[in-house]
Design a protein around this motif. Structure first.
Motif, PDB file in Angstrom:
ATOM      1  N   PHE A 249       2.100   3.485  -2.717  1.00  0.00           N
ATOM      2  CA  PHE A 249       2.820   2.842  -1.620  1.00  0.00           C
ATOM      3  C   PHE A 249       3.902   1.935  -2.193  1.00  0.00           C
ATOM      4  O   PHE A 249       3.629   1.083  -3.039  1.00  0.00           O
ATOM      5  CB  PHE A 249       1.872   2.017  -0.753  1.00  0.00           C
ATOM      6  N   ASP A 250       5.105   2.103  -1.697  1.00  0.00           N
ATOM      7  CA  ASP A 250       6.218   1.233  -2.056  1.00  0.00           C
ATOM      8  C   ASP A 250       6.106  -0.093  -1.315  1.00  0.00           C
ATOM      9  O   ASP A 250       6.297  -1.175  -1.863  1.00  0.00           O
ATOM     10  CB  ASP A 250       7.520   1.967  -1.698  1.00  0.00           C
ATOM     11  N   SER A 251       5.798  -0.020  -0.020  1.00  0.00           N
ATOM     12  CA  SER A 251       5.647  -1.194   0.826  1.00  0.00           C
ATOM     13  C   SER A 251       4.861  -0.760   2.059  1.00  0.00           C
ATOM     14  O   SER A 251       4.506   0.411   2.205  1.00  0.00           O
ATOM     15  CB  SER A 251       7.014  -1.762   1.229  1.00  0.00           C
ATOM     16  N   GLY A 252       4.596  -1.690   2.951  1.00  0.00           N
ATOM     17  CA  GLY A 252       3.877  -1.335   4.174  1.00  0.00           C
ATOM     18  C   GLY A 252       2.506  -0.756   3.927  1.00  0.00           C
ATOM     19  O   GLY A 252       2.107   0.229   4.559  1.00  0.00           O
ATOM     20  N   ILE A 253       1.754  -1.356   3.007  1.00  0.00           N
ATOM     21  CA  ILE A 253       0.426  -0.836   2.674  1.00  0.00           C
ATOM     22  C   ILE A 253      -0.525  -1.038   3.854  1.00  0.00           C
ATOM     23  O   ILE A 253      -0.654  -2.155   4.375  1.00  0.00           O
ATOM     24  CB  ILE A 253      -0.119  -1.543   1.420  1.00  0.00           C
ATOM     25  N   PRO A 295       5.069   5.143   9.552  1.00  0.00           N
ATOM     26  CA  PRO A 295       4.247   4.052   9.019  1.00  0.00           C
ATOM     27  C   PRO A 295       3.018   4.599   8.294  1.00  0.00           C
ATOM     28  O   PRO A 295       2.397   5.569   8.731  1.00  0.00           O
ATOM     29  CB  PRO A 295       3.842   3.270  10.275  1.00  0.00           C
ATOM     30  N   GLY A 296       2.679   3.972   7.172  1.00  0.00           N
ATOM     31  CA  GLY A 296       1.566   4.450   6.362  1.00  0.00           C
ATOM     32  C   GLY A 296       1.964   5.547   5.408  1.00  0.00           C
ATOM     33  O   GLY A 296       1.112   6.149   4.738  1.00  0.00           O
ATOM     34  N   PHE A 297       3.280   5.804   5.277  1.00  0.00           N
ATOM     35  CA  PHE A 297       3.782   6.857   4.388  1.00  0.00           C
ATOM     36  C   PHE A 297       3.448   6.530   2.936  1.00  0.00           C
ATOM     37  O   PHE A 297       3.524   5.381   2.497  1.00  0.00           O
ATOM     38  CB  PHE A 297       5.297   6.969   4.567  1.00  0.00           C
ATOM     39  N   PHE A 315       3.032  19.623  -0.618  1.00  0.00           N
ATOM     40  CA  PHE A 315       4.098  18.750  -1.081  1.00  0.00           C
ATOM     41  C   PHE A 315       3.573  17.317  -1.160  1.00  0.00           C
ATOM     42  O   PHE A 315       2.736  16.920  -0.364  1.00  0.00           O
ATOM     43  CB  PHE A 315       5.304  18.848  -0.138  1.00  0.00           C
ATOM     44  N   PRO A 316       4.069  16.523  -2.137  1.00  0.00           N
ATOM     45  CA  PRO A 316       3.406  15.244  -2.463  1.00  0.00           C
ATOM     46  C   PRO A 316       3.778  14.079  -1.548  1.00  0.00           C
ATOM     47  O   PRO A 316       4.206  13.030  -2.000  1.00  0.00           O
ATOM     48  CB  PRO A 316       3.882  14.986  -3.894  1.00  0.00           C
ATOM     49  N   PHE A 317       3.608  14.276  -0.247  1.00  0.00           N
ATOM     50  CA  PHE A 317       3.873  13.200   0.702  1.00  0.00           C
ATOM     51  C   PHE A 317       2.748  13.162   1.723  1.00  0.00           C
ATOM     52  O   PHE A 317       2.285  14.209   2.190  1.00  0.00           O
ATOM     53  CB  PHE A 317       5.208  13.402   1.408  1.00  0.00           C
TER      54      PHE A 317
END
Length: 407
Positions: A249-253, A295-297, A315-317
């Motif tokens: 997670f970059d942000s918005g954990i 959200p939650g990406f 795919f890795p998302f």
């Protein structure tokens, strides 16, 4: 001597072929960039054991340094993205240009374009990298045309600037005010900007108190070091055999990530969107859409042997919703000529996670897949009331990014 001559001749042939290929791909559009690609001996800035075919492959990046864990921290970028970023910077003779992230080769290209009346400054936080770059530039005739300095660009470059153009060649999570302060009015800034773990190389032009995008390219870069570094938060989902799926997670954990414990032991289900795409057509902007509107990406990496790693075509998302985890998947469609997007999911709240992903796949299909997004960067001290209504924004440390997709 005969072998050396042969190698030089072969390198010249490959250099000409590379320029022709990049021109045909549309990565080169101006004569100035084409001439630079044709003149600079690319192979001389690579590690000595680099094969000529690798050095002149349009999509090959070459690692020049790794950290103690084996992670790449410096590299020579692929030729296509170097050419594209040079075009994005809109360089002209006589300009003063800053390069952030040294390697030597890109600085040589810039020096060729700005000419003897121009000025090139290349900085890197790592003395090993700057020593190597300075040595290669000197050896190849650019020592007096490029100034190489050790500096953390997060704090700007003391006693230098202002710059007509700044080209950043490392992944940047934000734009530091001291660096932006050294860009001239109406100057250009080109950087790989990380937005919720998805990177796009954006060409920006300075407009009064903010930056407005002029161009966009898909690319990946080693992340910035120093005070501008922004590491991801990583969570492990173990399977029954002790192998892991890693969620970054970059942000918005999401809160209560502990709800995902043992989730891979639950039955996997799937859901499909009805959105299809033909083989060979890029859908990179779907990933960008997720990063902005889901959200939650998260990004996913899976150990060999896990169900996710073994599955063909994933795919890795992914996305997390409470005790649910879903990831992007495809299945054959269009009578074998393409695929349909969907979500495979785990956990008691997996249906909610899948529904969120499907909703955004369908929203992208309606409003994003046929247009290129426009970005703005608005520093903290700019007038945010001027951000157009209906534009999505993403907060950063020193300002906000705006994005708009116009159908």
């Amino acid at each position: 001597m005969a072998n050396t001559r042969f190698d030089a001749d072969r390198a010249a042939e490959l250099r000409a072929e590379l320029a022709d290929e990049l021109r045909a791909q549309g990565k080169i559009v101006t004569r100035a960039v084409e001439d630079a690609i044709r003149r600079v001996p690319r192979e001389r800035f690579m590690p000595s054991d680099t094969d000529l075919a690798v050095a002149y492959g349009s999509d090959n990046s070459v690692i020049t340094k790794r950290d103690e864990h084996g992670v790449a921290i410096s590299s020579v970028s692929a030729a296509y993205i170097q050419a594209r970023m040079l075009e994005q910077a809109e360089l002209r003779p006589g300009m003063t240009v800053l390069e952030v992230g040294s390697g030597g080769l890109n600085a040589a290209y810039i020096a060729e374009i700005v000419g003897p009346e121009g000025r090139v400054v290349s900085v890197d936080i790592d003395p090993d990298v700057t020593d190597r770059a300075a040595g290669l530039l000197e050896k190849n005739g650019y020592g007096t045309r490029v100034l190489v300095l050790v500096a953390d660009a997060e704090h700007g470059v003391p006693d230098e600037g202002p710059f007509d153009a700044i080209i950043v060649t490392v992944g940047a999570w934000d734009i530091a005010p001291p660096l932006l302060g050294q860009l001239r009015d109406n100057g250009t800034l080109v950087l790989p900007l990380i937005m919720n773990a998805v990177t796009r190389t954006i060409g920006f032009r300075r407009e009064v108190d903010h930056l407005a995008s002029t161009s966009l390219e898909v690319a990946g870069f080693v992340p910035m070091q120093g005070d501008g570094r922004h590491p991801d938060r990583v969570f492990l989902l173990p399977d029954s055999e002790g192998r892991n799926v890693r969620l970054s997670f970059d942000s918005g954990i999401p809160e209560e990530m502990s709800q995902l414990d043992a989730i891979l032991a639950t039955e996997r289900t799937e859901r499909w969107s009805g959105v299809t795409i033909k083989h060979g057509v890029s859908f990179a902007d779907l990933h960008l859409w997720f990063a902005w509107f889901l959200p939650g990406f998260c990004r996913i990496a899976a150990d060999e042997g896990t169900e996710l790693a073994a599955e063909r075509g994933w795919f890795p998302f992914g996305v997390v919703r409470r005790a649910g985890f879903a990831y992007l998947a495809v299945r054959p469609a269009l009578e074998g000529e393409g695929v349909e997007f969907g979500a495979r999911t785990y956990g008691p709240d997996g249906e909610q996670a899948a529904a969120a992903m499907i909703e955004q796949i369908q929203a992208w299909d309606r409003g994003g897949r046929h247009t290129e997004p426009k970005f703005g960067y608005w520093p903290a001290d700019s007038d945010h009331s001027r951000i157009p209504a209906g534009t999505a924004v993403m907060p950063k440390t020193h300002g906000v990014i705006s994005i708009s997709w116009s159908s």
